[in-house]
Design a protein around this motif. Structure first.
Motif, PDB file in Angstrom:
ATOM      1  N   ILE A  70       0.816  -1.218   0.000  1.00 59.81           N
ATOM      2  CA  ILE A  70       0.000   0.000   0.000  1.00 59.81           C
ATOM      3  C   ILE A  70       0.851   1.270   0.000  1.00 59.81           C
ATOM      4  N   ARG A  71       2.077   1.203   0.506  1.00 66.90           N
ATOM      5  CA  ARG A  71       2.924   2.397   0.631  1.00 66.90           C
ATOM      6  C   ARG A  71       3.018   3.214  -0.669  1.00 66.90           C
ATOM      7  N   PRO A  72       3.362   2.605  -1.823  1.00 70.48           N
ATOM      8  CA  PRO A  72       3.450   3.432  -3.037  1.00 70.48           C
ATOM      9  C   PRO A  72       2.093   3.980  -3.492  1.00 70.48           C
ATOM     10  N   GLU A  99       1.779   7.058  -1.420  1.00 74.04           N
ATOM     11  CA  GLU A  99       2.718   8.092  -1.863  1.00 74.04           C
ATOM     12  C   GLU A  99       2.215   8.799  -3.112  1.00 74.04           C
ATOM     13  N   LEU A 100       1.686   8.028  -4.058  1.00 73.64           N
ATOM     14  CA  LEU A 100       1.254   8.612  -5.332  1.00 73.64           C
ATOM     15  C   LEU A 100      -0.191   9.094  -5.321  1.00 73.64           C
ATOM     16  N   TYR A 101      -1.065   8.411  -4.562  1.00 72.83           N
ATOM     17  CA  TYR A 101      -2.506   8.682  -4.652  1.00 72.83           C
ATOM     18  C   TYR A 101      -3.174   8.820  -3.284  1.00 72.83           C
ATOM     19  N   GLY A 102      -2.405   9.215  -2.277  1.00 76.41           N
ATOM     20  CA  GLY A 102      -2.938   9.302  -0.927  1.00 76.41           C
ATOM     21  C   GLY A 102      -4.131  10.231  -0.770  1.00 76.41           C
ATOM     22  N   VAL A 162       1.569   2.918 -10.101  1.00 73.24           N
ATOM     23  CA  VAL A 162       2.103   2.338  -8.861  1.00 73.24           C
ATOM     24  C   VAL A 162       3.084   1.224  -9.214  1.00 73.24           C
ATOM     25  N   ARG A 163       2.707   0.400 -10.166  1.00 71.58           N
ATOM     26  CA  ARG A 163       3.585  -0.687 -10.604  1.00 71.58           C
ATOM     27  C   ARG A 163       4.889  -0.119 -11.164  1.00 71.58           C
ATOM     28  N   ASP A 164       4.803   0.957 -11.961  1.00 75.53           N
ATOM     29  CA  ASP A 164       6.010   1.592 -12.509  1.00 75.53           C
ATOM     30  C   ASP A 164       6.897   2.144 -11.397  1.00 75.53           C
TER      31      ASP A 164
END
Length: 173
Positions: free
Chosen positions: A10-12, A15-18, A33-35
């Motif tokens: 969940i962390r990324p 970070e990107l979409y919080g 997120v995968r990238d």
């Protein structure tokens, strides 16, 4: 341990979409997120595992009627990374524990655990199967091999039968 895996997955996303509502998180966001995971130098199997964890979290949210089903089904459309078809590195192969390490550990174990480790090594059965093994689960014919049929095993939900042959050395143990 599972909570640690979920937090890592969940962390990324956070970070990107919080600040993004779950309803607005779609396939392109999941690919971003995968990238990020690829850019963070994670290996392909780990990335696939974490993306699967994210998808399951959204599946749970649908099941609890917290988000619309179309959000989850959009995420399900994102395919896992395939070997040789991505910039993500491959994981290192899992190697067996060196025999001298096993021998050193065996010397410090009580007899029952020594027997379990030796039988595990001979049969290659899963640790969970070994721990649950009961005499009634072993077909002890007069043949050269016995057959252990675990009452519970990893693929039983797929209706697969699991049979572990136990040869003369295993029988002696």
């Amino acid at each position: 341990m599972e909570l640690v895996k979920i937090n890592c997955a969940i962390r990324p996303v956070m970070e990107l979409y919080g600040e993004t509502a779950a309803q607005g998180f779609g396939p392109k966001a999941l690919k971003a997120v995968r990238d990020k995971m690829i850019a963070d130098n994670l290996c392909r199997p780990t990335i696939n595992q974490r993306i699967g964890c994210i998808k399951r979290a959204f599946g749970w949210a649908v099941e609890e009627e917290l988000i619309r089903p179309d959000v989850f089904y959009g995420l399900k459309a994102v395919k896992g990374l395939r070997r040789g078809k991505t910039a993500a590195k491959e994981g290192r192969p899992v190697r067996p524990v060196p025999q001298h390490v096993v021998d050193a550990v065996l010397m410090r174990l009580p007899p029952t655990l020594q027997a379990m480790v030796r039988l595990h090594d001979l049969t290659g059965m899963r640790s969970g199967e070994l721990v649950l093994m009961r005499t009634c689960d072993i077909e002890m014919a007069e043949k050269e091999e016995w057959f252990y049929r675990p009452s519970k095993h990893k693929t039983m939900h797929h209706n697969h039968a699991r049979v572990v042959p136990i040869g003369p050395k295993g029988q002696h143990i």
